[in-house]
Design a protein around this motif. Structure first.
Motif, PDB file in Angstrom:
ATOM      1  N   LEU A 156      51.656  31.580  66.150  1.00 42.66           N
ATOM      2  CA  LEU A 156      52.063  31.755  64.759  1.00 42.66           C
ATOM      3  C   LEU A 156      51.140  30.990  63.815  1.00 42.66           C
ATOM      4  O   LEU A 156      50.819  31.472  62.712  1.00 42.66           O
ATOM      5  CB  LEU A 156      53.511  31.308  64.572  1.00 42.66           C
ATOM      6  CG  LEU A 156      54.565  32.039  65.404  1.00 42.66           C
ATOM      7  CD1 LEU A 156      55.958  31.524  65.072  1.00 42.66           C
ATOM      8  CD2 LEU A 156      54.491  33.541  65.200  1.00 42.66           C
ATOM      9  N   LYS A 157      50.697  29.831  64.232  1.00 44.24           N
ATOM     10  CA  LYS A 157      49.797  29.020  63.400  1.00 44.24           C
ATOM     11  C   LYS A 157      48.524  29.786  63.055  1.00 44.24           C
ATOM     12  O   LYS A 157      47.976  29.644  61.954  1.00 44.24           O
ATOM     13  CB  LYS A 157      49.454  27.726  64.144  1.00 44.24           C
ATOM     14  CG  LYS A 157      48.560  26.768  63.385  1.00 44.24           C
ATOM     15  CD  LYS A 157      48.310  25.517  64.209  1.00 44.24           C
ATOM     16  CE  LYS A 157      47.366  24.565  63.518  1.00 44.24           C
ATOM     17  NZ  LYS A 157      47.124  23.344  64.353  1.00 44.24           N
ATOM     18  N   SER A 158      48.044  30.611  63.977  1.00 46.51           N
ATOM     19  CA  SER A 158      46.804  31.346  63.728  1.00 46.51           C
ATOM     20  C   SER A 158      46.949  32.298  62.543  1.00 46.51           C
ATOM     21  O   SER A 158      45.960  32.623  61.874  1.00 46.51           O
ATOM     22  CB  SER A 158      46.388  32.114  64.988  1.00 46.51           C
ATOM     23  OG  SER A 158      47.289  33.170  65.281  1.00 46.51           O
ATOM     24  N   SER A 159      48.174  32.773  62.257  1.00 46.78           N
ATOM     25  CA  SER A 159      48.392  33.623  61.087  1.00 46.78           C
ATOM     26  C   SER A 159      48.239  32.835  59.791  1.00 46.78           C
ATOM     27  O   SER A 159      47.733  33.350  58.792  1.00 46.78           O
ATOM     28  CB  SER A 159      49.791  34.243  61.126  1.00 46.78           C
ATOM     29  OG  SER A 159      49.970  35.031  62.271  1.00 46.78           O
ATOM     30  N   PHE A 160      48.681  31.584  59.806  1.00 49.99           N
ATOM     31  CA  PHE A 160      48.603  30.730  58.615  1.00 49.99           C
ATOM     32  C   PHE A 160      47.162  30.333  58.293  1.00 49.99           C
ATOM     33  O   PHE A 160      46.872  29.928  57.168  1.00 49.99           O
ATOM     34  CB  PHE A 160      49.442  29.461  58.828  1.00 49.99           C
ATOM     35  CG  PHE A 160      50.924  29.683  58.763  1.00 49.99           C
ATOM     36  CD1 PHE A 160      51.655  29.299  57.650  1.00 49.99           C
ATOM     37  CD2 PHE A 160      51.606  30.269  59.816  1.00 49.99           C
ATOM     38  CE1 PHE A 160      53.025  29.496  57.583  1.00 49.99           C
ATOM     39  CE2 PHE A 160      52.978  30.462  59.772  1.00 49.99           C
ATOM     40  CZ  PHE A 160      53.690  30.080  58.652  1.00 49.99           C
ATOM     41  N   ARG A 161      46.267  30.452  59.260  1.00 53.30           N
ATOM     42  CA  ARG A 161      44.898  29.962  59.090  1.00 53.30           C
ATOM     43  C   ARG A 161      43.891  31.086  58.860  1.00 53.30           C
ATOM     44  O   ARG A 161      42.698  30.916  59.067  1.00 53.30           O
ATOM     45  CB  ARG A 161      44.498  29.153  60.327  1.00 53.30           C
ATOM     46  CG  ARG A 161      45.402  27.953  60.602  1.00 53.30           C
ATOM     47  CD  ARG A 161      44.933  27.178  61.803  1.00 53.30           C
ATOM     48  NE  ARG A 161      43.604  26.613  61.569  1.00 53.30           N
ATOM     49  CZ  ARG A 161      42.824  26.118  62.532  1.00 53.30           C
ATOM     50  NH1 ARG A 161      43.244  26.143  63.787  1.00 53.30           N
ATOM     51  NH2 ARG A 161      41.633  25.624  62.246  1.00 53.30           N
ATOM     52  N   GLN A 162      44.331  32.226  58.394  1.00 49.89           N
ATOM     53  CA  GLN A 162      43.421  33.338  58.138  1.00 49.89           C
ATOM     54  C   GLN A 162      42.526  33.077  56.929  1.00 49.89           C
ATOM     55  O   GLN A 162      42.992  32.593  55.895  1.00 49.89           O
ATOM     56  CB  GLN A 162      44.211  34.628  57.936  1.00 49.89           C
ATOM     57  CG  GLN A 162      44.817  35.191  59.201  1.00 49.89           C
ATOM     58  CD  GLN A 162      43.779  35.466  60.275  1.00 49.89           C
ATOM     59  OE1 GLN A 162      42.908  36.321  60.110  1.00 49.89           O
ATOM     60  NE2 GLN A 162      43.855  34.733  61.376  1.00 49.89           N
ATOM     61  N   ASP A 163      41.229  33.375  57.082  1.00 53.01           N
ATOM     62  CA  ASP A 163      40.267  33.227  55.991  1.00 53.01           C
ATOM     63  C   ASP A 163      40.328  34.462  55.094  1.00 53.01           C
ATOM     64  O   ASP A 163      39.395  35.272  55.040  1.00 53.01           O
ATOM     65  CB  ASP A 163      38.845  33.071  56.559  1.00 53.01           C
ATOM     66  CG  ASP A 163      38.688  31.788  57.350  1.00 53.01           C
ATOM     67  OD1 ASP A 163      39.435  30.831  57.064  1.00 53.01           O
ATOM     68  OD2 ASP A 163      37.835  31.751  58.248  1.00 53.01           O
ATOM     69  N   TYR A 164      41.441  34.601  54.409  1.00 50.71           N
ATOM     70  CA  TYR A 164      41.653  35.764  53.544  1.00 50.71           C
ATOM     71  C   TYR A 164      42.449  35.289  52.337  1.00 50.71           C
ATOM     72  O   TYR A 164      43.416  34.520  52.483  1.00 50.71           O
ATOM     73  CB  TYR A 164      42.410  36.853  54.304  1.00 50.71           C
ATOM     74  CG  TYR A 164      42.452  38.179  53.588  1.00 50.71           C
ATOM     75  CD1 TYR A 164      41.339  39.012  53.579  1.00 50.71           C
ATOM     76  CD2 TYR A 164      43.588  38.587  52.893  1.00 50.71           C
ATOM     77  CE1 TYR A 164      41.355  40.226  52.910  1.00 50.71           C
ATOM     78  CE2 TYR A 164      43.621  39.800  52.223  1.00 50.71           C
ATOM     79  CZ  TYR A 164      42.497  40.618  52.232  1.00 50.71           C
ATOM     80  OH  TYR A 164      42.522  41.823  51.561  1.00 50.71           O
ATOM     81  N   PRO A 165      42.081  35.704  51.138  1.00 54.01           N
ATOM     82  CA  PRO A 165      42.664  35.080  49.941  1.00 54.01           C
ATOM     83  C   PRO A 165      44.001  35.631  49.485  1.00 54.01           C
ATOM     84  O   PRO A 165      44.613  35.056  48.579  1.00 54.01           O
ATOM     85  CB  PRO A 165      41.591  35.346  48.875  1.00 54.01           C
ATOM     86  CG  PRO A 165      40.951  36.638  49.299  1.00 54.01           C
ATOM     87  CD  PRO A 165      40.958  36.597  50.805  1.00 54.01           C
ATOM     88  N   ASN A 166      44.485  36.723  50.059  1.00 53.34           N
ATOM     89  CA  ASN A 166      45.660  37.370  49.471  1.00 53.34           C
ATOM     90  C   ASN A 166      46.569  37.925  50.559  1.00 53.34           C
ATOM     91  O   ASN A 166      46.491  39.106  50.905  1.00 53.34           O
ATOM     92  CB  ASN A 166      45.209  38.478  48.513  1.00 53.34           C
ATOM     93  CG  ASN A 166      46.360  39.075  47.716  1.00 53.34           C
ATOM     94  OD1 ASN A 166      47.468  38.549  47.704  1.00 53.34           O
ATOM     95  ND2 ASN A 166      46.089  40.191  47.039  1.00 53.34           N
ATOM     96  N   PHE A 167      47.410  37.080  51.130  1.00 51.06           N
ATOM     97  CA  PHE A 167      48.341  37.545  52.156  1.00 51.06           C
ATOM     98  C   PHE A 167      49.640  36.758  52.108  1.00 51.06           C
ATOM     99  O   PHE A 167      49.697  35.628  51.589  1.00 51.06           O
ATOM    100  CB  PHE A 167      47.718  37.466  53.551  1.00 51.06           C
ATOM    101  CG  PHE A 167      47.506  36.071  54.076  1.00 51.06           C
ATOM    102  CD1 PHE A 167      48.483  35.424  54.836  1.00 51.06           C
ATOM    103  CD2 PHE A 167      46.323  35.390  53.826  1.00 51.06           C
ATOM    104  CE1 PHE A 167      48.294  34.148  55.335  1.00 51.06           C
ATOM    105  CE2 PHE A 167      46.122  34.107  54.323  1.00 51.06           C
ATOM    106  CZ  PHE A 167      47.095  33.488  55.073  1.00 51.06           C
TER     107      PHE A 167
END
Length: 433
Positions: free
Chosen positions: A73-84
């Motif tokens: 789940l942590k990997s979702s929080f660390r996405q290099d994307y500005p709008n999610f």
């Protein structure tokens, strides 16, 4: 009579040899495509302001404490994307995943994430029921559905959006049909000593990945594994699961959208098929893999997991299922060894070692492409034993699968119906998802 028997042998031997060439061509295509796609992954695109990037809602349906849940789940929080945003859903407020979810939300206060408690009963598939509320409440049209046992690299979302959004300066040539679904090859990671997990890991990271990549490279029909899928809710709202293209569809949403797939156990594959056939759009594999954390799994668990999905495929694609044994290395080698001995006199004792040596070398090359490195020498022994057991069990598992029509999934028992639909028939023993 002798001449007729000879001609029959000749015909069967020619068919067996040609089939061998076809299967090897598919396997080599998978190997070559894996090299091309995964050994030179491009970096994510430069960061852009949120206002100029499409928003994405990440949906993560949860049930219990899956292996490596916190890191997944942590990997979702660390996405290099500005709008999610991240929507994490559980069916009830006693679910053991909730403390993990709340801890992550507190650790990442700047990430737009929330938990949704309570499902919506739209069919027999508990995953679809669990997804219905986040699906309806998501703020964005683009949805990224990620299973709870999956972890992703930080640039995965950015690269997937680049594919879903269509041509770009780096890829100016548009496909003939637009891409409506982006999916990922699962790469299994097992820290377990249980033998079943080792066999599953050997299967997913070699033969399964090789054939999955090859089938998607040929792209004659949809082939989707639902571990990680990106699609648009607006597209799903046009689907009813009939897999029939209709030029003049009614505007009514009754029986459409995600809820239409609650009657299937393999909702991921059915959504892919519906997009392909109902909307006449296409799918694309990303250049990223997603990391599938395997839990403790006995060999019996592995066998019944494979039985379950072969039985499901049998009711969705009967011909492909019945041809499946002749795509596996053991049955394929036996048929071809007899064929080439008859045609050109190659001894079976010479053909079989060469066949299996080349087969495992191709599988190891696929593994290296997905992993980003070759299999460590220290793991060769365990891997080869697990790989050999997987190959030897393929045909007995297939026989066991084709003679039944019931499956167990997440402790629930289902009867398979035509076209991939299922009905609940009572509670069964716990099963490995």
């Amino acid at each position: 009579m002798a001449e007729r028997y000879y001609n029959l042998q000749l015909g069967l031997s020619l068919i067996g040899t040609i089939w061998y060439g076809i299967i090897w061509s598919i396997g080599l295509l998978g190997c070559w495509t894996a090299r091309k796609r995964y050994r030179s992954r491009p970096p994510p695109l430069p960061s852009a302001p949120p206002s100029s990037t499409p928003g994405v809602s990440i949906l993560r349906p949860l049930k219990g404490l899956d292996t490596n849940l916190f890191e997944n789940l942590k990997s979702s929080f660390r996405q290099d994307y500005p709008n999610f945003e991240i929507l994490l859903s559980v069916a009830d407020d006693r679910d053991e995943a909730l403390p993990v979810v709340r801890e992550l939300i507190s650790q990442y206060p700047n990430v737009n994430a929330r938990v949704i408690i309570g499902d919506e009963d739209v069919g027999v598939n508990p995953k679809v029921n669990n997804l219905m509320r986040p699906y309806n409440e998501a703020a964005h049209d683009i949805l990224w559905v990620l299973d709870s046992n999956i972890a992703v690299a930080p640039g995965t979302l950015t690269r997937a959006i680049g594919i879903l959004s269509g041509p770009s300066p780096s890829n100016p040539i548009p496909p003939r049909r637009r891409i409506a679904l982006v999916h990922h090859v699962p790469f299994a990671i097992s820290n377990q000593v249980s033998f079943g997990a080792q066999v599953e890991e050997a299967f997913l990271n070699t033969n399964h990945a090789k054939m999955y990549i090859a089938i998607n490279a040929v792209a004659v029909d949809s082939c989707v594994v639902g571990k990680s899928n990106l699609f648009r809710r607006s597209d799903l709202e046009r689907l009813d699961g009939s897999l029939v293209r209709q030029k003049n569809r009614e505007n009514s949403r009754q029986g459409r959208g995600l809820a239409a797939f609650g009657r299937f156990i393999a909702e991921d594959n059915m959504i892919g098929l519906a997009l392909w056939h109902e909307l006449d759009v296409r799918h694309s594999l990303s250049c990223d893999v997603v990391y599938n954390a395997l839990g403790d799994m006995s060999l019996t668990d592995y066998v019944w997991r494979r039985v379950r999905w072969i039985r499901v495929r049998k009711y969705m694609s009967l011909l492909v299922t019945f041809l499946e044994p002749f795509t596996e290395s053991v049955m394929l080698s036996a048929v071809t060894a007899m064929s080439v001995r008859f045609l050109i006199g190659v001894p079976i004792r010479l053909f079989l070692p060469v066949h299996f040596f080349l087969w495992v070398m191709v599988d190891l090359d696929v593994y290296a492409s997905l992993a980003g490195h070759s299999l460590p020498v220290a793991k060769w022994g365990h891997f080869l034993v697990a790989w050999a057991v997987r190959e030897l069990l393929a045909f007995p598992i297939w026989v066991l699968a084709v003679v039944g029509n019931e499956v167990e999934w997440r402790g629930r028992r289902y009867r398979l119906l035509r076209d991939g639909e299922v009905e609940r028939i009572g509670r069964g023993r716990s099963a490995v998802l």
